[in-house]
Design a protein around this motif. Structure first.
Motif, PDB file in Angstrom:
ATOM      1  N   ALA A  14      12.088  13.685   9.570  1.00  0.00           N
ATOM      2  CA  ALA A  14      12.909  13.873   8.379  1.00  0.00           C
ATOM      3  C   ALA A  14      13.718  12.607   8.107  1.00  0.00           C
ATOM      4  O   ALA A  14      14.244  11.972   9.038  1.00  0.00           O
ATOM      5  CB  ALA A  14      13.837  15.067   8.561  1.00  0.00           C
ATOM      6  N   GLY A  15      13.768  12.242   6.832  1.00  0.00           N
ATOM      7  CA  GLY A  15      14.429  11.011   6.445  1.00  0.00           C
ATOM      8  C   GLY A  15      13.503   9.820   6.360  1.00  0.00           C
ATOM      9  O   GLY A  15      13.877   8.765   5.835  1.00  0.00           O
ATOM     10  N   GLY A  16      12.301   9.978   6.871  1.00  0.00           N
ATOM     11  CA  GLY A  16      11.338   8.895   6.872  1.00  0.00           C
ATOM     12  C   GLY A  16      10.571   8.782   5.561  1.00  0.00           C
ATOM     13  O   GLY A  16      10.851   9.494   4.595  1.00  0.00           O
ATOM     14  N   LEU A  20       1.375   7.369   0.136  1.00  0.00           N
ATOM     15  CA  LEU A  20       0.059   7.967  -0.062  1.00  0.00           C
ATOM     16  C   LEU A  20      -0.718   7.145  -1.075  1.00  0.00           C
ATOM     17  O   LEU A  20      -0.151   6.642  -2.047  1.00  0.00           O
ATOM     18  CB  LEU A  20       0.194   9.403  -0.544  1.00  0.00           C
ATOM     19  CG  LEU A  20       1.099  10.321   0.282  1.00  0.00           C
ATOM     20  CD1 LEU A  20       1.047  11.742  -0.276  1.00  0.00           C
ATOM     21  CD2 LEU A  20       0.738  10.301   1.739  1.00  0.00           C
ATOM     22  N   SER A  21      -2.011   7.033  -0.847  1.00  0.00           N
ATOM     23  CA  SER A  21      -2.891   6.316  -1.768  1.00  0.00           C
ATOM     24  C   SER A  21      -4.019   7.230  -2.198  1.00  0.00           C
ATOM     25  O   SER A  21      -4.438   8.115  -1.442  1.00  0.00           O
ATOM     26  CB  SER A  21      -3.479   5.071  -1.098  1.00  0.00           C
ATOM     27  OG  SER A  21      -2.489   4.177  -0.706  1.00  0.00           O
ATOM     28  N   CYS A  22      -4.514   6.991  -3.381  1.00  0.00           N
ATOM     29  CA  CYS A  22      -5.668   7.730  -3.898  1.00  0.00           C
ATOM     30  C   CYS A  22      -6.587   6.712  -4.549  1.00  0.00           C
ATOM     31  O   CYS A  22      -6.240   6.129  -5.576  1.00  0.00           O
ATOM     32  CB  CYS A  22      -5.219   8.787  -4.887  1.00  0.00           C
ATOM     33  SG  CYS A  22      -6.570   9.637  -5.724  1.00  0.00           S
ATOM     34  N   ARG A  67      13.360  10.726  -5.038  1.00  0.00           N
ATOM     35  CA  ARG A  67      12.883  10.465  -3.685  1.00  0.00           C
ATOM     36  C   ARG A  67      11.438   9.947  -3.667  1.00  0.00           C
ATOM     37  O   ARG A  67      11.072   9.180  -2.787  1.00  0.00           O
ATOM     38  CB  ARG A  67      12.950  11.744  -2.836  1.00  0.00           C
ATOM     39  CG  ARG A  67      14.343  12.309  -2.693  1.00  0.00           C
ATOM     40  CD  ARG A  67      14.382  13.454  -1.688  1.00  0.00           C
ATOM     41  NE  ARG A  67      13.539  14.583  -2.074  1.00  0.00           N
ATOM     42  CZ  ARG A  67      12.513  15.035  -1.368  1.00  0.00           C
ATOM     43  NH1 ARG A  67      12.186  14.469  -0.229  1.00  0.00           N
ATOM     44  NH2 ARG A  67      11.812  16.088  -1.795  1.00  0.00           N
ATOM     45  N   PHE A  68      10.632  10.380  -4.626  1.00  0.00           N
ATOM     46  CA  PHE A  68       9.224   9.981  -4.702  1.00  0.00           C
ATOM     47  C   PHE A  68       9.026   9.073  -5.904  1.00  0.00           C
ATOM     48  O   PHE A  68       9.683   9.222  -6.934  1.00  0.00           O
ATOM     49  CB  PHE A  68       8.316  11.206  -4.852  1.00  0.00           C
ATOM     50  CG  PHE A  68       8.226  12.103  -3.638  1.00  0.00           C
ATOM     51  CD1 PHE A  68       9.053  11.938  -2.541  1.00  0.00           C
ATOM     52  CD2 PHE A  68       7.292  13.122  -3.600  1.00  0.00           C
ATOM     53  CE1 PHE A  68       8.957  12.763  -1.429  1.00  0.00           C
ATOM     54  CE2 PHE A  68       7.170  13.958  -2.508  1.00  0.00           C
ATOM     55  CZ  PHE A  68       8.019  13.773  -1.420  1.00  0.00           C
ATOM     56  N   THR A  69       8.059   8.161  -5.771  1.00  0.00           N
ATOM     57  CA  THR A  69       7.718   7.267  -6.869  1.00  0.00           C
ATOM     58  C   THR A  69       6.208   7.184  -6.998  1.00  0.00           C
ATOM     59  O   THR A  69       5.508   6.856  -6.028  1.00  0.00           O
ATOM     60  CB  THR A  69       8.277   5.851  -6.626  1.00  0.00           C
ATOM     61  OG1 THR A  69       9.689   5.924  -6.428  1.00  0.00           O
ATOM     62  CG2 THR A  69       7.983   4.958  -7.826  1.00  0.00           C
ATOM     63  N   ILE A  70       5.706   7.465  -8.198  1.00  0.00           N
ATOM     64  CA  ILE A  70       4.283   7.347  -8.468  1.00  0.00           C
ATOM     65  C   ILE A  70       4.028   6.019  -9.171  1.00  0.00           C
ATOM     66  O   ILE A  70       4.816   5.582 -10.009  1.00  0.00           O
ATOM     67  CB  ILE A  70       3.767   8.541  -9.311  1.00  0.00           C
ATOM     68  CG1 ILE A  70       2.245   8.521  -9.408  1.00  0.00           C
ATOM     69  CG2 ILE A  70       4.421   8.563 -10.690  1.00  0.00           C
ATOM     70  CD1 ILE A  70       1.661   9.795 -10.043  1.00  0.00           C
ATOM     71  N   SER A  71       2.930   5.364  -8.808  1.00  0.00           N
ATOM     72  CA  SER A  71       2.570   4.099  -9.444  1.00  0.00           C
ATOM     73  C   SER A  71       1.051   3.963  -9.403  1.00  0.00           C
ATOM     74  O   SER A  71       0.373   4.726  -8.717  1.00  0.00           O
ATOM     75  CB  SER A  71       3.237   2.917  -8.745  1.00  0.00           C
ATOM     76  OG  SER A  71       2.815   2.832  -7.387  1.00  0.00           O
ATOM     77  N   GLN A  82       4.788   6.948  -3.343  1.00  0.00           N
ATOM     78  CA  GLN A  82       5.739   6.549  -2.318  1.00  0.00           C
ATOM     79  C   GLN A  82       6.696   7.703  -2.104  1.00  0.00           C
ATOM     80  O   GLN A  82       7.368   8.132  -3.040  1.00  0.00           O
ATOM     81  CB  GLN A  82       6.500   5.295  -2.768  1.00  0.00           C
ATOM     82  CG  GLN A  82       7.576   4.836  -1.804  1.00  0.00           C
ATOM     83  CD  GLN A  82       7.003   4.326  -0.485  1.00  0.00           C
ATOM     84  OE1 GLN A  82       5.967   3.661  -0.477  1.00  0.00           O
ATOM     85  NE2 GLN A  82       7.672   4.626   0.608  1.00  0.00           N
ATOM     86  N   THR A  83       6.744   8.198  -0.868  1.00  0.00           N
ATOM     87  CA  THR A  83       7.591   9.338  -0.553  1.00  0.00           C
ATOM     88  C   THR A  83       8.693   8.878   0.395  1.00  0.00           C
ATOM     89  O   THR A  83       8.423   8.415   1.494  1.00  0.00           O
ATOM     90  CB  THR A  83       6.783  10.471   0.089  1.00  0.00           C
ATOM     91  OG1 THR A  83       6.285  10.070   1.357  1.00  0.00           O
ATOM     92  CG2 THR A  83       5.594  10.866  -0.778  1.00  0.00           C
TER      93      THR A  83
END
Length: 127
Positions: A14-16, A20-22, A67-71, A82-83
């Protein structure tokens, strides 16, 4: 046809963070809206984030906003999630999804709007 392959999942405290990639096949990746969804054990699949084909528009579920970023990198046919600041409740199988769009700012947040899905990658957050 588009084939999607997710990677980057794993076990994290937790906190880490995890990235993720697709990776997508197909020559017209740059014309696809991309989304991330997740499904926790015993729960329904839920929307996480989406990005327009240009990358100029994004949308997030309230539970991950900030907290999450999609790119995306269209030249690499890849979308990322990015989580950060992960919490136990983020534990789930994460799926990427694709749908052909005809306007550069289109976004979709319902699972039934997407035509193509990856096999998923497991994210486990230990508390």
């Amino acid at each position: 046809q588009v084939q999607l392959v997710e990677s980057g999942g794993g076990l994290v405290q937790a906190g880490g963070s995890l990235r993720l990639s697709c990776a997508a096949s197909g020559r017209t990746f740059s014309r696809y809206v991309m989304g991330w969804f997740r499904q926790a054990l015993g729960k329904e699949r839920e929307f996480v984030a989406a990005i327009s084909w240009s990358g100029g528009s994004t949308y997030y579920a309230d539970s991950v906003k900030g907290r999450f970023t999609i790119s995306r990198e269209n030249a690499k046919n890849t979308v990322y999630l990015q989580t950060d600041s992960l919490i136990f409740e983020d534990t789930a199988v994460y799926y990427c999804a694709a749908r052909r769009a005809y306007t550069s700012d289109a976004l979709y947040i319902r699972a039934e709007d997407y035509n193509y899905w990856g096999q998923g990658t497991q994210v486990t957050v230990s508390s």
